[in-house]
Write an enzyme that holds these catalytic residues in place. Sequence first.
Site, PDB file in Angstrom:
ATOM      1  N   GLU A 311       0.827  -1.209   0.000  1.00  0.00           N
ATOM      2  CA  GLU A 311       0.000   0.000   0.000  1.00  0.00           C
ATOM      3  C   GLU A 311       0.864   1.264   0.000  1.00  0.00           C
ATOM      4  OE1 GLU A 311      -2.781  -0.645   3.289  1.00  0.00           O
ATOM      5  OE2 GLU A 311      -4.080  -1.745   1.925  1.00  0.00           O
ATOM      6  N   LYS A 385      -2.577 -11.677   8.526  1.00  0.00           N
ATOM      7  CA  LYS A 385      -4.003 -11.421   8.782  1.00  0.00           C
ATOM      8  C   LYS A 385      -4.788 -12.733   8.696  1.00  0.00           C
ATOM      9  CE  LYS A 385      -4.108  -6.591   7.380  1.00  0.00           C
ATOM     10  NZ  LYS A 385      -4.808  -5.461   6.763  1.00  0.00           N
ATOM     11  N   ASP A 390      -8.602  -8.899   3.530  1.00  0.00           N
ATOM     12  CA  ASP A 390      -8.392  -7.800   4.477  1.00  0.00           C
ATOM     13  C   ASP A 390      -9.584  -7.664   5.422  1.00  0.00           C
ATOM     14  OD1 ASP A 390      -7.373  -5.623   5.738  1.00  0.00           O
ATOM     15  OD2 ASP A 390      -7.720  -4.207   4.122  1.00  0.00           O
ATOM     16  N   GLU A 418     -13.127  -2.210  11.332  1.00  0.00           N
ATOM     17  CA  GLU A 418     -12.963  -1.410  10.115  1.00  0.00           C
ATOM     18  C   GLU A 418     -14.023  -1.697   9.060  1.00  0.00           C
ATOM     19  OE1 GLU A 418      -9.129  -1.935   8.336  1.00  0.00           O
ATOM     20  OE2 GLU A 418      -9.679  -0.826   6.529  1.00  0.00           O
ATOM     21  N   TRP A 569      -7.471  -2.594  -6.714  1.00  0.00           N
ATOM     22  CA  TRP A 569      -7.331  -3.024  -5.317  1.00  0.00           C
ATOM     23  C   TRP A 569      -7.621  -4.507  -5.100  1.00  0.00           C
ATOM     24  CZ3 TRP A 569      -5.223   0.013  -1.547  1.00  0.00           C
ATOM     25  CH2 TRP A 569      -4.982   1.337  -1.920  1.00  0.00           C
TER      26      TRP A 569
HETATM   27  C1  GCV Z   1      -2.874   0.579   8.459  1.00  0.00           C
HETATM   28  C2  GCV Z   1      -6.131  -2.024   5.266  1.00  0.00           C
HETATM   29  C3  GCV Z   1      -6.572  -0.782   5.964  1.00  0.00           C
HETATM   30  C4  GCV Z   1      -5.434   0.191   6.142  1.00  0.00           C
HETATM   31  C5  GCV Z   1      -4.326  -0.518   6.916  1.00  0.00           C
HETATM   32  C6  GCV Z   1      -3.911  -1.749   6.110  1.00  0.00           C
HETATM   33  C7  GCV Z   1      -2.867  -2.547   6.838  1.00  0.00           C
HETATM   34  O1  GCV Z   1      -5.821  -1.749   3.942  1.00  0.00           O
HETATM   35  O2  GCV Z   1      -7.610  -0.203   5.253  1.00  0.00           O
HETATM   36  O3  GCV Z   1      -5.904   1.304   6.855  1.00  0.00           O
HETATM   37  O4  GCV Z   1      -3.241   0.339   7.119  1.00  0.00           O
HETATM   38  O5  GCV Z   1      -5.033  -2.575   5.924  1.00  0.00           O
HETATM   39  O6  GCV Z   1      -3.268  -3.474   7.518  1.00  0.00           O
HETATM   40  O7  GCV Z   1      -1.704  -2.252   6.718  1.00  0.00           O
END
Ligand code: GCV
Length: 840
Positions: A311, A385, A390, A418, A569
Amino acid sequence: MGRHRIGVVIAVVFAVLSCVSRPAAAETGADGWLRYAPLSSTARAQYASFPATVVMLGDSPVLRTSRDELVRGIAGMLGVRLASTAAVGAGDAIVIGRADQVRRAVAGAAVPADLRADGFWVGTTSVSGRRLILVAGQADRGVLYGTFTLLRRIALGDPLASLDERQEPAAPIRWVNEWNNLDGTIERGYAGPSIFFENNNVRADLTRVSEYGRLLASIGINGCDVSNVNANTRVIMPEFVPQLVRLAAAFRPWGVRLSVSIDFSSPQKIGGLDTFDPLDPRVAAFWKTTVDRIYAQIPDFGGFVLKADSEGRLGPSAYKRTHADAANVIARALAPHGGVLFYRGFVYDNRMDWRNLKNDRARAAVDNFKTLDGSFDANVILQIKNGPIDFQVREPASPLFGTLQKTNQVIELQITQEYLGQQRHIVYLPPMWKEVLDFDMQVQPKGMQTLVRDLVTGKAFSRPLGGFVGVSNVGLDRNWLGHHLAMSNLYGFGRLAWNPGLSSERIADEWTRMTFGDDPRVLKAVAGILLESWPAYENYSGSLGIGTLTDIIGVHFGPGVESSERNGWGQWHRSDGMGVGMDRTVATGTGFIGQYSPDVARVFESLATCPEELLLFMHHVPYTHRLRSGKTVIQHIYDQHYLGAEQAAGFVSRWKTLEGLVDRERYLEVLDRLEFQAGHAVVWRDAVNTWFQRTSGIQDEKGLVGREAGRVEAESLSLTGFTIVDVTPWETASGGKAVVCDSTSGCAATFEYRDSPGARDIVVQYYDQSDGASRYRLLVAGREVDRWRADRNLPHVESNGHTATRRTAHGVSLKTGNLIRLEATPDGREPAPVDYVEVK
Ligand code: GCV
């Protein structure tokens, strides 16, 4: 009456009053589950002969914390003020200390000799007629965990007579990550500003940090990374380290080690080098100097978390180096100090070509790390994760867990919601986490299970480091996460990190008893809400494994079905006129399924055996594909969204049964959130269902979608001052349109009620943007029946699925022919938008 006597009388009256009003006292949620509320007289009876003395063997900040917590907890729950001494005397006592000390002080105590790190034993013994309760830790932290366990048992009303309990955590790593920025904002935080930072510095007042340390310690968390993984280089600069020293000091008495996130390009950005190439000796020297400096001031510093090549973060690819090169250069600087390097497995390309049906973000983790298994240093831990995308509402376990056998790993779970309603919705997460933790990766010889929990704890392949990381993102809000019920997730994370074998039901029960008391009506209602909340959210936000159908390139809150598509994405669900779902099969799709072991892959690969809750994650199917229930996929989507919205409405009615059983403040605050959730669930339902109905061209066989009974579109009302506008995305407004008011003196929308007379609910769907607090009034036949301000602070400045909100005036008496009038006055840049009115 003399001044002294007046003082005494006032004190007595005050004491009596505070005693009387105690159970009803308003609560802020600041103590979370550590309220130590007075036990009921029946529960208290069994602790009638509780010792009045605590003996602390030895001395250290963590031991003192343990003793003070015991004193606090016993005073709160049993009303006994413990006296504190340093040696076992003649009377009954609670004895706390390290295992060796307890064994020395209490002859014959059955303290195990082989406790593992952070482990403890709590038990009772009788010595010469004295009754002793013993809390023995392998080391100081174990004493603290044992103390909290004893207090929990009392809070839960467990008998102590035959207490003999040995506990050891499932894994050494039990950390939280806080995505806090130094300016005090929190990435994906939903409960106010940072408790750690403000204005690019550590906050002057760190009271909340030690309070947080207390909550964390009570569930066995032993580390906290306080800064965002999208890292700021300043956090490791020489002038900032003294500020970190203060944070470490606030956590230390609670046994929580401090850690920060780092920027991989730091050697260049702040180190004065012209490179950050991990194989350049000058870069290695930079990391060594930086790390040595930190440890000179914080000897128990935990280590770093690194997000690289993800990212937009710079990483080893800039020099064509591997992730192992990147991790190891920093890990080698940390190793002499006992520090660890968490390297995030969340590495993927966010500029993928969406037209290529073989591209797949879910593949990225295994593709990136598979060949590196075994090349990481011993103090590197890969942070993975739970799912391959995500933190979606439903994902399979990441195949990377089963791929790595010679690399330490931890599972990263997200406590902050989130993609799951951002604590404006209740979604109790332990059941979701347990599905992943209990998933069998089948990577060991036939007949042996390889549960994800055994992989991440290190048990399966005898890895020395492993465990759990929870992205928590608590904020300055008094109740930490914004929603009182969301604290069940922080609690649940810690409990599972300690013992992943615990059931979600048990965790919910423990948490509820400690948070709201043990009235069976409260236990039943809260457990009902918690345990149904994930299925409900899944039902209205994205079922069958399609992913959370939210605005994935924006704030990730409300519905935005198309936002996933036609961008790089990779959160595609590939819905078109004919069908839906990602084809991840080996036979015709992206091949993702082939990243699992053959036995797991076989199940996912076949439509006949693929679990239906993951169907659209694994397969692309026509809308008319029949599920095992006999329903078509499209009808299932429609029905589940109605079901989910009904479930959310049910949470409100269940919670309302607790009026008077829960203190007023928390009762009303939770009610407010649940009512919002119930309204927003309808927003979700309608947006997703109308989108699929239009896209598939297949009507809902029940005739509900797009035809809500009693609904009148705002644009069809008699409007004064309002103008009609298109809403984007179209599915987030009923009929695609809303009305807005540009006149500061206000606007009105009126219609005549033509149905039969009676008490009705009048619902107004409006948009509560964050750039103003418009005012609304609802009148029937000239009489005001409701008024409110649109000031919920929802996460967007436009009218869309993030801001769509429903307000209900309950039981309004209506006569046929009554005029219903909605008045709206804009504020700031928010033009008092209205979508529709519904009379039910
Ligand atoms: C901290 C997702 C979230 C981002 C986060 C990223 C990550 O994309 O939307 O805000 O960044 O995961 O876990 O690094």
